[in-house]
Design an enzyme around this catalytic site. Structure first.
Site, PDB file in Angstrom:
ATOM      1  CE  LYS A 119      -3.317   2.532   2.896  1.00  0.00           C
ATOM      2  NZ  LYS A 119      -4.049   2.540   4.179  1.00  0.00           N
ATOM      3  CD  GLU A 134      -7.003   5.020   1.832  1.00  0.00           C
ATOM      4  OE1 GLU A 134      -5.887   4.741   2.313  1.00  0.00           O
ATOM      5  OE2 GLU A 134      -7.992   5.261   2.547  1.00  0.00           O
ATOM      6  NE  ARG A 185     -10.637  -1.694   3.114  1.00  0.00           N
ATOM      7  CZ  ARG A 185     -11.232  -1.870   4.296  1.00  0.00           C
ATOM      8  NH1 ARG A 185     -12.360  -2.568   4.363  1.00  0.00           N
ATOM      9  NH2 ARG A 185     -10.710  -1.373   5.390  1.00  0.00           N
ATOM     10  CE  LYS A 206      -6.932   9.003   7.071  1.00  0.00           C
ATOM     11  NZ  LYS A 206      -7.563   7.917   7.830  1.00  0.00           N
ATOM     12  CG  ASP A 231      -5.862   8.015   3.979  1.00  0.00           C
ATOM     13  OD1 ASP A 231      -6.684   8.549   3.214  1.00  0.00           O
ATOM     14  OD2 ASP A 231      -6.138   7.111   4.779  1.00  0.00           O
ATOM     15  CG  ASP A 241     -10.231   7.265   5.865  1.00  0.00           C
ATOM     16  OD1 ASP A 241      -9.181   7.347   5.198  1.00  0.00           O
ATOM     17  OD2 ASP A 241     -10.255   7.369   7.109  1.00  0.00           O
ATOM     18  CG  ASP A 290      -2.192   5.331   4.812  1.00  0.00           C
ATOM     19  OD1 ASP A 290      -2.022   4.359   5.568  1.00  0.00           O
ATOM     20  OD2 ASP A 290      -3.270   5.569   4.240  1.00  0.00           O
TER      21      ASP A 290
END
Length: 493
Positions: free
Chosen positions: A252, A337, A339, A264, A257, A335, A276
């Site tokens: 990832k 995202e 996956r 967030k 993010d 959020d 992230d």
């Protein structure tokens, strides 16, 4: 400079000695009672610096009960020593009898502990007084152990470098380490590390049908990148050899993010979302050492890199994305995202020819995993127990520990969508498990293990060998795993 010697170098700034409880060190000139009166009992993590009128100071480093020593405790003891002498550039440690820990392993973990504890990311600090860089570390040992200790020091230097690189990548500001810049860094590192590299821009990703990565990227002004790295083992004279196995890694790489339209909160916790991309960073860092260490497996990595930003073009709740391979996903949470971008990479890995013997993905994926396991152990979930056991064993050896969570199929129904093949999130509970169940949909039965490192990617303060900021979690674990990889053949569960 790292090294091993049978005698103390002449130019060291401090000398460390590992001392257990109820032991009286011979090198200090103090008896046990005097050390205890000074507050030193030999407990794990304790240090006592003894200055001298001539010669460098001596440092007693507690290790607890010597008979219970293991590599992890040695790594922590070395980190305690490194912090006690943080203003000194050239240090030495006497390597005593380490009981059941072989000299090479002891040397490796002590080297790691010192180097990782002394790590600092301060390229932008110009006014604060900074610790001097570590210029030299010498492990002093007996002549009969010298060769093994030298080997351990060299390996410890490599593994610490790998973790340091992963830390650098995750600590870098997101305004500088964009997806495009990550690709440029990968190209430079690949050239010097014997890796093949391919970089896919937005147009190429569209041709591949990578709707997960493109969907997450839709709200960002920065273009996406998929970075494909390949390591092929070579024998004498650089000729390719048949690998012991083939493995694919998926990382990832969310460079920042913001949560997309599901923005967030603006707080200190979420200000660290530049990290992230720690999963992708750990893979890139680990792969830079494969050629140097002579890895016998063939490794292909897919680093899925983009921001997740809010804008007028960002993906919306209820949007349907088509992932590589054709599976459709309804976006219920912008959020969730990570996956989505990893799904494209997982499908591409299954399409390799020859097909990989195993797939491992690593991601700062769910807050649910952090709430379940805290900040010291990542979660691991998989569809093949023998593969999961290899990951767990590497976690134990490196201190990048994992704890297995169940791939509980009873939660799969929570991912059902009324309008698409599946949703990108499940219910309110078992979030780490439903995220893994989502990813499992894209591995097509290949033996697979998923590492959720959400809690372990960052340390809020110095603790043992973990320096404040990005921890570099996963880089040493993956390197150890790849070096010892065996294609899983046992029963799946």
């Amino acid at each position: 400079m790292l090294g091993a010697s049978t005698s103390l170098p002449a130019n060291v700034d401090s000398i460390g000695t590992l001392v257990g409880v109820d032991e009286e060190p011979k090198d200090f000139g103090f008896d046990r009672a005097s050390l205890k009166a000074a507050g030193f009992e030999g407990k794990a993590g304790q240090t006592l610096v003894v200055p001298r009128t001539s010669g460098p100071p001596l440092v007693a480093v507690g290790i607890g009960e010597r008979g219970k020593l293991d590599p992890g405790k040695l790594r922590d003891a070395a980190a305690a020593f490194a912090r006690a002498v943080g203003q000194q550039a050239r240090v030495a440690i006497r390597l005593p009898d380490t009981g059941t820990v072989p000299p090479a392993v002891a040397a490796q973990t002590i080297t790691e502990g010192v180097l990782l504890a002394r790590y600092r990311y301060r390229p932008y600090k110009r006014t604060a007084v900074q610790e001097p860089p570590l210029e030299g570390l010498t492990l002093v040992t007996s002549p009969e152990n010298l060769e093994e200790v030298e080997q351990g020091v060299v390996l410890g230097g490599v593994t610490a470098r790998v973790a340091g690189l992963a830390r650098d990548l995750a600590n870098a500001p997101a305004s500088l380490l964009t997806a495009s810049r990550m690709a440029e860094v990968a190209e430079v590192l690949a050239k010097s590390s014997g890796l093949e590299v391919e970089v896919f821009d937005g147009e190429a990703l569209s041709e591949l049908g990578c709707g997960g990565l493109l969907g997450v990227n839709a709200g960002s002004a920065e273009p996406p990148r998929m970075i494909k790295l390949t390591y092929r083992p070579k024998g004498n004279r650089g000729k390719a050899v048949e690998p012991v196995g083939r493995i694919a890694l998926i990382g990832k790489g969310i460079m920042f993010d913001a949560g997309g339209l599901g923005l967030k909160p603006n707080d200190l916790v979420h200000a660290t979302m530049k990290g992230d991309m720690s999963g992708a960073g750990a893979i890139l860092a680990a792969m830079t050492a494969l050629s140097q260490l002579g890895c016998k497996a063939e490794v292909t990595a897919y680093l899925m890199c983009t921001d997740n930003m809010p804008s007028g073009t960002a993906m919306r709740l209820g949007d349907v994305l088509t992932v590589r391979g054709g599976k459709t996903v309804e976006v219920i949470n912008t959020d969730a995202e990570g996956r989505l971008v990893m799904a494209d990479g997982l499908v591409l890995a299954t399409e390799q020819s020859p097909r990989p013997d195993a797939i491992v993905d690593i991601a700062t994926l769910t807050g649910a995993c952090q709430r379940a396991l805290g900040v010291r152990s990542a979660g691991v979930i998989g569809n093949h127990q023998a593969l999961v056991e290899q990951v767990k064993a590497s976690g134990e050896r490196t201190g990048d520990t994992v704890w297995q969570l169940p791939l509980d199929q009873s939660y799969r129904a929570e991912l059902e969508s009324d309008i698409a093949d599946m949703k990108n999130v499940g219910g309110d509970n078992a979030g780490a498990i439903t995220a893994a169940l989502f990813l499992e949909e894209f591995v097509d039965g290949v033996p697979w293990a998923h590492i959720d490192m959400a809690g372990t990617a960052r340390a809020e303060s110095d603790s043992g060998w973990r320096s404040k900021g990005a921890t570099g979690y996963g880089a040493r674990l993956l390197l150890d795993f790849l070096m010892g990889f065996t294609p899983p053949t046992a029963s799946r569960h």
